[in-house]
Design an enzyme around this catalytic site. Structure first.
Site, PDB file in Angstrom:
ATOM      1  N   LYS A  78      31.853  -3.326   2.300  1.00  0.00           N
ATOM      2  CA  LYS A  78      32.688  -4.449   2.647  1.00  0.00           C
ATOM      3  C   LYS A  78      32.084  -5.556   1.313  1.00  0.00           C
ATOM      4  CE  LYS A  78      33.349  -8.005   6.568  1.00  0.00           C
ATOM      5  NZ  LYS A  78      33.045  -8.090   7.742  1.00  0.00           N
ATOM      6  N   SER A 153      36.864  -8.879  11.127  1.00  0.00           N
ATOM      7  CA  SER A 153      36.938  -9.109   9.805  1.00  0.00           C
ATOM      8  C   SER A 153      36.778  -8.001   8.803  1.00  0.00           C
ATOM      9  CB  SER A 153      35.850 -10.094   9.197  1.00  0.00           C
ATOM     10  OG  SER A 153      34.628  -9.642   9.547  1.00  0.00           O
ATOM     11  N   SER A 177      33.569  -7.970  14.486  1.00  0.00           N
ATOM     12  CA  SER A 177      34.134  -7.546  13.225  1.00  0.00           C
ATOM     13  C   SER A 177      33.895  -5.975  12.699  1.00  0.00           C
ATOM     14  CB  SER A 177      33.842  -8.570  11.982  1.00  0.00           C
ATOM     15  OG  SER A 177      34.352  -9.907  12.132  1.00  0.00           O
TER      16      SER A 177
END
Lengths: 486, 96, 478
Positions: A78, A153, A177
């Site tokens: 990420k 997210s 997330s």
């Protein structure tokens, strides 16, 4: 090599037996990434060249007899994790040109374990969002239906694993997330206990809630990867100094006699009926496996969303103050004066949702409101935490839905922040209490996946992973692949 | 609970965020909604409840040994800096 | 109307750790700009603070030395504001739960009385960087080497009533932190500085007046001047019917006045909240006991002991305990001589201090060390030389580095103690001055001094003064 094998476990096996090399594997994944990127937009940076170089090193290490379990396995990170010499944007224009001079501890741990980094994954800006629509680099699309959000997210991580363009990916979870996008993309996600993985090098959103974790195809894969990401880090005062077990060692253990709690508040009127049916079916699987199921109550849990939307913005308003256009990041053109340098650089560099949260946080911490909002929320947080502690006196794990409903259409909830925030209604509680949580694929509603959430007491990752694994031995929801990416 | 335009301007100034004319009413609206939403917390009785600042109870701050563990890496760190001169980060003149 | 001044000081002392409070960067002063600012000090994305244990122990040392309570549980908080020398946009400090609470120090006023000054709290925090404005073409340059240097902020009660008291208190703290080895006290380099909260009120009033905060005073002289200026300014305002505005002011040492700080004009809202990157600081009894054990004798204790053991005045004891080094030097001299500690004190505070001052040296750099000075004082005490000759010997020692004995020998300065020799000299003087002798014997007792002087001259000042007195009196009286 044609279609890559679907799981990390299988890939590791293939590498170990010489079925394919890491370079071959990496090349195949890079190809899949390139093919999928136009439709998914799940990557911000692809590090093809360095990936192939690392893969060659992995192959050499294997040839020299120095290979570990994960040597040569490609993964992606990420874009919230700092990676030395590689663009690290956190999904923001603010860091659109930021090349990190150092590696996050999680990144170096996984590198040391031999994994190969394919690139950096798209995400909501500064991890603030539940749909991946707040990214400066554009929304990520759900591989099951490109009109739908992948969740957020960690939307890039979930979509990429679901589309099988990466075998597994790191992710972070501040209010859901990891678990929410895992559920909406039909993959397995784990957010470990707060303090289990170091936060060093993970760009902070809300420090008391942020936790690194990962998204993978199966619980077994998650168990393989979690170890090298975990453990005490002298650079993170909040990381916990307790031994990291081999999470794969307990996979397959019997769960007979385990008490599973159904949190009454998770089955509220907001839960989609079709989704609920799948959750109930999953619970039936556990009963069949010998677990005892009982209902428990966490009466303060409905307050977790408002609590979160005080605590997280408060911390973020302070954490994001360092982005001022002076030492790194976006700087406005020819500022009139110092105040203008700050206001314009920040005004231009941050997107709408980030600004909204910074302002919310500034407001709840400001003179006259601190007690009414911030302190009040920290007290309610204590109550929520106590509710969980109480529940864990009666049961070993809690299960319920990860989200109230499957993925929604891109753009559908952009106008109303509250509706968007309520997506995380079932996941936020675990963050407030620092508990580990997972989401496991458990069915489809109208062709879109949904997830079963498992929440355990602090440091119960091994037990949770096994419980998820046992379910995945009985079902094959996690092996389903989106038709467009099969 | 509703915030005024002046509230938003004040918050934006504290947070050092330049807002456009068009953005201000949008934030007046959404922050008002958020503040109203989080005001739900007032329903919870919390008398005598300790605020919880950290998710893991009972942990204490670890102390580091007092050792210099860094060498000069200014050149590397300043590669990300927008404006640097003679090793200094430049900003518009600070008026005291 | 009679006015009363009310002052409270916030003293910032940089702790003398090797590395910074939350990072492993060097704290040494004077390095190339930003060469000692690492990722943590620069507030890079993703980095986290880890607390330096030595800074904590130093704070505990200070707390114990002022008789304060050491908090078993204290909390680091973020003070949020934007400033270029503050890289994270917040300063890590302590707010509601500081590590040290409720202590005191005694100061001695001009009339010799003691006054107790309350210390509300002392907390740990990080220093900011520096903004440089010279030669930057209308810009400011930011150097973050100082950012993250550990500080202890020592907040006094508003117990001080004059600039003089404020300076006495600040000096007391300055002495103490150096005794404790927790701060080098270097005020030019900014290691020790203070903010002064100043207000005035009608004498007898219970209520405090509106205060102004004068920032960044880095010398005792500036503290005194700035406070005096500020008090006068406030009284003028009040007497002309105007009001004092609560604000932050800057002391301009060139103009000798304070002025309002533009940058701090807007009301600050620091939005303090507990720093989620740091856990509560827990200080247990065993750490406190360990620190207590390692505490040196404190200045007040030492001074009291000097008065008691060496029979010194409080003033002398105060001077001789102004630093640990002076105290140790003095006691080495006393030990070397073995008696007459008052004489030893006079030498340390007199000639030695004067020569150090003249050459601008610290006591540790003295050209005459404690052993050498003890050697000199011993020769006075055992009557080898007189106190007057000793001054010449000291000067020679300072210049040459030789011992007192070597100089006495070399220059033949040994005192004449042979009764016969002194008598002979007296007789010669009497013979040369028959008129004065007759006057003396007829009652002009004042002429005794004349004869002492003549004999001293005749003996090259080497006659033992006490012997000379005795013998001369006898001879003169016939």
């Amino acid at each position: 090599m044609s279609a890559p094998a679907p799981t990390v476990a299988a890939l590791a096996q293939g590498l170990a037996t010489g079925k394919f090399s890491s370079v071959e594997l990496t090349r195949a994944y890079l190809k899949r990434i390139a093919a999928a990127q136009p439709s998914l937009n799940s990557f911000i940076t692809v590090t093809g060249e360095s990936a192939l170089k690392t893969a060659a090193e992995a192959d050499a290490a294997r040839a020299a007899g120095r290979a570990g379990r994960l040597t040569g396995v490609p993964i992606a990170h990420k874009d919230i994790f700092c990676t030395e010499g590689v663009l690290t944007t956190c999904g923001s224009k603010m860091l659109g040109n930021f090349v990190s001079p150092y590696d996050a501890t999680v990144v170096s741990g996984l590198r040391a374990a031999g994994t190969v980094m394919l690139g950096k994954l798209n995400m909501d800006e500064f991890a603030m969002g539940s749909s991946n629509e707040t990214s400066y680099f554009g929304p990520v699309h759900n591989p099951w239906d490109l009109q739908m959000v992948p969740g957020g997210s960690s939307g890039g991580s979930a979509a990429s694993v679901a589309a099988r363009i990466v075998p597994a990916a790191t992710a972070t979870d501040t209010g859901g997330s990891i678990r929410q996008p895992a559920a909406l993309c039909g993959v397995t996600g784990i957010k470990p206990t707060y303090g289990r993985c170091s936060r060093y090098g993970m760009i902070a959103f809300a420090s008391s809630l942020d936790q690194a974790g990962l998204i993978a195809v199966s619980a077994e894969d998650a168990a393989l990867l979690l170890g090298p990401m975990s453990g005490f880090d002298p650079f993170d005062s909040t990381s916990v100094d307790s031994p990291v077990p081999d999470y794969t060692a307990t996979l397959g253990d019997s769960i007979e006699g385990l008490t599973i709690g159904l949190v009454r508040e998770f089955f509220d009127e907001g839960l989609d009926a079709n989704s609920e049916q799948h959750i109930r079916n999953a619970i039936a699987v556990y009963e069949k496996l010998g677990a005892t199921v009982r209902e428990v109550s966490c009466p303060n849990l409905p307050l977790s969303v408002p609590t979160y939307y005080v605590v997280a913005p408060a911390e973020c308003s302070s954490n994001l103050a360092r982005f001022d256009g002076v030492r790194f990041g976006h700087r406005c053109n020819s500022p009139k004066n110092l105040l203008d340098l700050y206001c314009s650089s920040r005004g231009e560099g941050f997107g709408d949702e980030v600004k909204r949260r910074i302002m919310t946080g500034t407001y709840v911490l400001s003179a006259g409101y601190y007690d009414a909002y911030y302190l009040k929320a920290q007290r309610v947080r204590q109550l929520i935490s106590a509710d969980f502690a109480h529940a864990f006196k009666e049961c070993d794990l809690l299960v319920g839905p990860t989200t109230p409903a499957p993925a929604f259409r891109i753009g559908a909830k952009c106008d109303d922040p509250i509706t968007m925030y309520l997506n995380d209604i079932y996941t936020i509680g675990a963050n407030l209490a620092g508990l580990p949580g997972m989401s496991v694929p458990c069915g489809f509603v109208d062709g879109l996946p949904i997830g079963l959430q498992i929440v355990g007491p602090h440091f119960s990752e091994a037990c949770m992973l096994n419980v998820a694994h046992r379910y995945q031995q009985e079902t094959d929801w996690h092996l389903k692949t989106p038709p467009a990416f099969a | 609970m509703s915030l005024s335009r002046a509230d938003i301007e004040n918050i934006a100034r504290l947070a050092r965020l330049k807002l456009t004319e068009a953005e201000i009413p949008v934030y007046v609206d959404s922050l008002s909604k958020i503040v109203a939403f989080v005001s739900e917390l007032n329903r919870a009785p919390t008398v005598g409840i300790e605020p919880m600042a950290h998710p893991l109870p009972g942990l204490a701050q670890r102390l580091r040994t007092d050792e210099v563990a860094e060498t000069d890496r200014r050149e590397v760190y300043q590669r990300n800096a927008p404006t640097v001169e003679a090793g200094l980060y430049l900003v518009p003149k600070v008026i005291e | 109307m009679e006015w009363e001044t009310v002052i409270g000081l916030e003293i910032h002392a940089q702790l003398a750790t090797r590395s910074k409070i939350f990072s492993g960067s060097d704290t040494a002063y004077g390095a190339e700009p930003n060469s000692q600012a690492n990722l943590v000090d620069l507030g890079y994305p993703g980095v986290l603070p880890v607390l330096n244990g030595e800074a904590v122990r130093m704070a505990v040392r200070f707390g114990l030395a002022i008789g304060a309570r050491i908090a078993p549980h204290s909390v680091f908080a973020r003070k949020n504001y934007f400033y270029p020398d503050l890289p994270k946009g917040y300063q890590i400090s302590q707010y509601e739960l500081p590590v040290v609470a409720r202590g005191f120090l005694d100061i001695v006023l001009d009339d010799g009385t003691r006054k107790r000054i309350g210390i509300t709290r002392a907390h740990l925090e990080e220093d900011a960087g520096k903004s440089l404005h010279e030669g930057m073409l209308g810009m400011s340059g930011i150097d973050l080497n100082r950012a993250g240097t550990p500080l202890i902020e020592i907040v006094s009660e508003p117990d001080l009533r004059s600039a003089k008291e404020a300076v006495a208190y600040m000096k007391k703290v300055h002495t103490l932190v150096r005794y404790l080895d927790i701060c080098d006290g270097n005020m030019q380099e900014g290691s020790f500085r203070c903010d002064a909260n100043v207000s005035v009120r009608c004498k007898g009033s219970e209520k405090f007046g509106t205060r102004a905060e004068i920032k960044n005073l880095n010398s005792f002289r500036f503290v005194e001047k700035a406070i005096n200026y500020e008090v006068e300014r406030q009284i003028k305002l009040l007497e002309s019917g105007r009001r004092v505005v609560q604000e932050t002011r800057l002391y301009d040492s060139d103009k000798g006045e304070t002025r309002s700080m533009r940058s701090k004009e807007e009301a600050n809202d620091y939005r303090y909240f507990p720093d989620p990157d740091l856990l509560p600081l827990v200080i247990d009894e065993s750490l406190i006991a360990k620190v207590k054990e390692s505490l040196p004798e404190l200045p007040d204790e030492k001074a009291a002991r000097f008065v008691r053991n060496y029979d010194l005045s409080e003033y002398d004891a105060g001077v001789l305990t102004a630093s640990r080094e002076i105290g140790a030097f003095y006691e080495d001299v006393v030990r070397g001589v073995g008696r007459d500690p008052k004489l030893c004190a006079n030498w340390v505070m007199g000639d030695l201090a004067a020569f150090l001052n003249k050459d601008n040296l610290e006591i540790g750099e003295s050209k005459v060390n404690a052993d050498a000075l003890a050697g000199l004082v011993t020769r006075i005490v055992d009557a080898t030389i007189s106190g007057k000759i000793a001054k010449d010997v000291f000067e020679a020692m300072w210049a040459s580095g030789e011992s007192a004995d070597a100089i006495i020998e070399e220059k033949g300065l040994r005192q004449i103690t042979d009764t016969g020799a002194i008598e002979k000299a007296i007789e010669e003087v009497m013979a040369k001055n028959p008129g004065q002798l007759a006057d003396y014997r007829s009652g002009k007792g004042k002429l005794f001094g004349f004869f002492v002087g003549q004999v001293m001259r005749a003996t090259g000042s080497k006659a033992n003064p006490a012997q000379l007195n005795d013998l001369l009196r006898k001879k003169l009286s016939g």
